[in-house]
Design a protein around this motif. Sequence first.
Motif, PDB file in Angstrom:
ATOM      1  N   SER A  88      30.355  41.174  25.488  1.00 46.48           N
ATOM      2  CA  SER A  88      30.756  42.205  24.526  1.00 46.48           C
ATOM      3  C   SER A  88      31.569  41.585  23.388  1.00 46.48           C
ATOM      4  CB  SER A  88      31.589  43.292  25.215  1.00 46.48           C
ATOM      5  OG  SER A  88      32.778  42.736  25.754  1.00 46.48           O
ATOM      6  N   GLU A  89      31.623  42.279  22.260  1.00 43.53           N
ATOM      7  CA  GLU A  89      32.431  41.887  21.108  1.00 43.53           C
ATOM      8  C   GLU A  89      33.380  43.008  20.775  1.00 43.53           C
ATOM      9  OE1 GLU A  89      29.915  40.832  17.898  1.00 43.53           O
ATOM     10  OE2 GLU A  89      28.774  39.355  19.045  1.00 43.53           O
ATOM     11  N   VAL A  90      34.603  42.630  20.423  1.00 44.96           N
ATOM     12  CA  VAL A  90      35.641  43.636  20.165  1.00 44.96           C
ATOM     13  C   VAL A  90      36.160  43.479  18.739  1.00 44.96           C
ATOM     14  CG1 VAL A  90      37.859  44.586  20.903  1.00 44.96           C
ATOM     15  CG2 VAL A  90      36.310  43.571  22.595  1.00 44.96           C
ATOM     16  N   GLY A 133      42.401  49.487  12.606  1.00 43.47           N
ATOM     17  CA  GLY A 133      43.580  50.317  12.809  1.00 43.47           C
ATOM     18  C   GLY A 133      43.853  50.429  14.300  1.00 43.47           C
ATOM     19  N   ASN A 134      43.950  51.642  14.804  1.00 40.88           N
ATOM     20  CA  ASN A 134      44.183  51.871  16.231  1.00 40.88           C
ATOM     21  C   ASN A 134      42.896  52.158  16.983  1.00 40.88           C
ATOM     22  OD1 ASN A 134      46.928  51.463  16.097  1.00 40.88           O
ATOM     23  ND2 ASN A 134      47.385  53.605  15.661  1.00 40.88           N
ATOM     24  N   VAL A 135      41.771  51.898  16.339  1.00 40.83           N
ATOM     25  CA  VAL A 135      40.469  52.123  16.978  1.00 40.83           C
ATOM     26  C   VAL A 135      39.847  50.776  17.327  1.00 40.83           C
ATOM     27  CG1 VAL A 135      38.148  53.083  16.720  1.00 40.83           C
ATOM     28  CG2 VAL A 135      40.130  54.280  15.724  1.00 40.83           C
ATOM     29  N   LEU A 136      39.452  50.634  18.610  1.00 45.66           N
ATOM     30  CA  LEU A 136      38.743  49.434  19.051  1.00 45.66           C
ATOM     31  C   LEU A 136      37.254  49.742  19.126  1.00 45.66           C
ATOM     32  CD1 LEU A 136      40.843  47.886  21.953  1.00 45.66           C
ATOM     33  CD2 LEU A 136      40.734  47.188  19.584  1.00 45.66           C
ATOM     34  N   ILE A 137      36.489  48.958  18.405  1.00 46.39           N
ATOM     35  CA  ILE A 137      35.035  49.104  18.458  1.00 46.39           C
ATOM     36  C   ILE A 137      34.508  48.009  19.391  1.00 46.39           C
ATOM     37  CG2 ILE A 137      32.894  49.051  17.131  1.00 46.39           C
ATOM     38  CD1 ILE A 137      34.617  49.948  14.701  1.00 46.39           C
ATOM     39  N   VAL A 138      33.954  48.431  20.537  1.00 43.19           N
ATOM     40  CA  VAL A 138      33.437  47.497  21.535  1.00 43.19           C
ATOM     41  C   VAL A 138      31.917  47.465  21.418  1.00 43.19           C
ATOM     42  CG1 VAL A 138      33.336  46.881  23.978  1.00 43.19           C
ATOM     43  CG2 VAL A 138      35.390  48.008  23.045  1.00 43.19           C
ATOM     44  N   LYS A 139      31.408  46.327  20.973  1.00 42.34           N
ATOM     45  CA  LYS A 139      29.963  46.162  20.849  1.00 42.34           C
ATOM     46  C   LYS A 139      29.442  45.508  22.134  1.00 42.34           C
ATOM     47  CE  LYS A 139      30.229  45.602  15.823  1.00 42.34           C
ATOM     48  NZ  LYS A 139      29.947  44.733  14.668  1.00 42.34           N
ATOM     49  N   VAL A 140      28.526  46.198  22.801  1.00 43.95           N
ATOM     50  CA  VAL A 140      28.034  45.707  24.096  1.00 43.95           C
ATOM     51  C   VAL A 140      26.543  45.432  24.001  1.00 43.95           C
ATOM     52  CG1 VAL A 140      29.813  46.892  25.405  1.00 43.95           C
ATOM     53  CG2 VAL A 140      27.693  48.066  24.908  1.00 43.95           C
ATOM     54  N   PRO A 141      26.064  44.414  24.755  1.00 41.83           N
ATOM     55  CA  PRO A 141      24.627  44.135  24.749  1.00 41.83           C
ATOM     56  C   PRO A 141      23.846  45.328  25.319  1.00 41.83           C
ATOM     57  CG  PRO A 141      25.885  42.346  25.743  1.00 41.83           C
ATOM     58  CD  PRO A 141      26.828  43.497  25.586  1.00 41.83           C
ATOM     59  N   ARG A 142      22.691  45.594  24.726  1.00 39.41           N
ATOM     60  CA  ARG A 142      21.854  46.673  25.226  1.00 39.41           C
ATOM     61  C   ARG A 142      21.451  46.385  26.675  1.00 39.41           C
ATOM     62  NH1 ARG A 142      19.914  50.049  21.259  1.00 39.41           N
ATOM     63  NH2 ARG A 142      20.281  49.339  19.116  1.00 39.41           N
TER      64      ARG A 142
END
Length: 509
Positions: free
Chosen positions: A465-467, A471-480
């Motif tokens: 995953s990539e993080v 701001g105070n929002v974490l966007i977690v990109k995960v492999p399909r």
Amino acid sequence: MTERNVYVLDVDAVLDGSARRLVESGEISGKIIVHKAIVEFFYSEARRGMSSGIAGLDELTALTSGAPGVEVALVEDERMPHELSYETVKRLVRDYAWRIGAVLVTSDEAQMRAAKALGIPVIFSGKQVSEKLEFEKYFTNRTMSVHLKEGAPPLAKQGRPGRWVFVQLSDQPMAREELERMAREIIEAATQRRDGFVEIDRLGSTIVQLGDYRIVITRPPLSEGWEITIVKPTVKLRLEDYNLPEKLLARLTERAEGILIAGAPGMGKTTFAQALAEFYARQGKIVKTIESPRDMRLPPIITQYSKNYADLGELHDILLLSRPDYTVFDELRSDEDFKLYVDLRLAGIGMIGVVHATSPIDAVQRFIRRVELGMIPSIIDTVIFIHEGEVRKVYELRMTVKLPTGLKEAELSRPVVEVRDFLTGELEYEIYTFGEQTMVVPVRERRNAALEKLEGAIKHLIPGSEVEANGNVLIVKVPRHSPRLTARRIKRVKRLAEKRGFEVRFVPL
């Protein structure tokens, strides 16, 4: 009968050198009378270390050294009191000219009118001053300041705020006689020119504003030798020249009313404050300034008050009664200065304060020990930090009730002043009381450490995953189709993030 060739000199005509110039040019000749009260007055002022006394005695020496066709006489008056004030000396001189029927020589318009009312012939010595003063030879269009010290070569600071170099202007050290002559010329010009005034005259020091020049003169016993420092602004900017973000311009136009302009000495704080004052004046706002000295270059529509010619109580009353939209206070130094800023701001007047600070949070801390914590956001809503002539950081202050960052027990919630980066919205500091102590906590460092820890935990729970933080929002990109992306792990990631004040959003890579 009036003695047309007998002249009595007023104290102002002696001090500003105008009487000496009339004698040297031959415009007056015959008998010139110097009242002993003038000598005694200048002597007492010189004993107190006042520049006016020193300059006055030097002028009297030059006058009594003699000129062709002129007789200078010193007269004593049995009516002279033991205590001599400036106004007492002027009255004695005026009365003496009236009694003997002589011509009064004065450069004071009020004295001229009073003499004419008594039927005394008057020569108004005017406001003549040389076009260029001696110290101006050291200035170029790149010179920010000139530093002249007895026994040292003249130096100049050249460049622009934040980017300058010291330049030696001569190999020859300055002699005391040169500096005394320059100081006398400066004092004379300040008493004659409409754009000149002596702001402060103390034992051993004098501060003069002369056009664009701010001049500080020190002498023994305050300093071991004579020193003259002359500062001149190298640029005059409009607010538009700073290329401020639209968001900041909108705040300055619509919301900001408790503004602090902070920065280290020589970084361009006053230049920015001047541009902001003109910006508000162009928008139809009533703007006034409190300065010490009055060295801002502003249009006539803006009234400039000197802190040195009125006590702060008088300025408080004037500003409350005249109700300007904005008051620029340049610079905030003493407790009384801060108290006046606070009182006027709480009365509803927009305030722009200029403070020395090496970082923007230092400017806020100047208020912490002076006002209650809960009042700070009502007094200061915007902090603008100037570095090398540019706006480098803008803070906004908000009051909230929350659990301070890093504390875990819910019952420890309390009023907290949040200091946020205005442009990004990122929380950088929290100010709150803990016991009897006021804490100024750098949240950003804690947040970054917490974020690093959290990112590591997320990548461990969901490999690949990539993080990203927004701001105070974490966007977690995960492999399909990741086999590790289970409901249980998603719930655990959210719980970890919430404990550290972050919200999580999952998006596919």
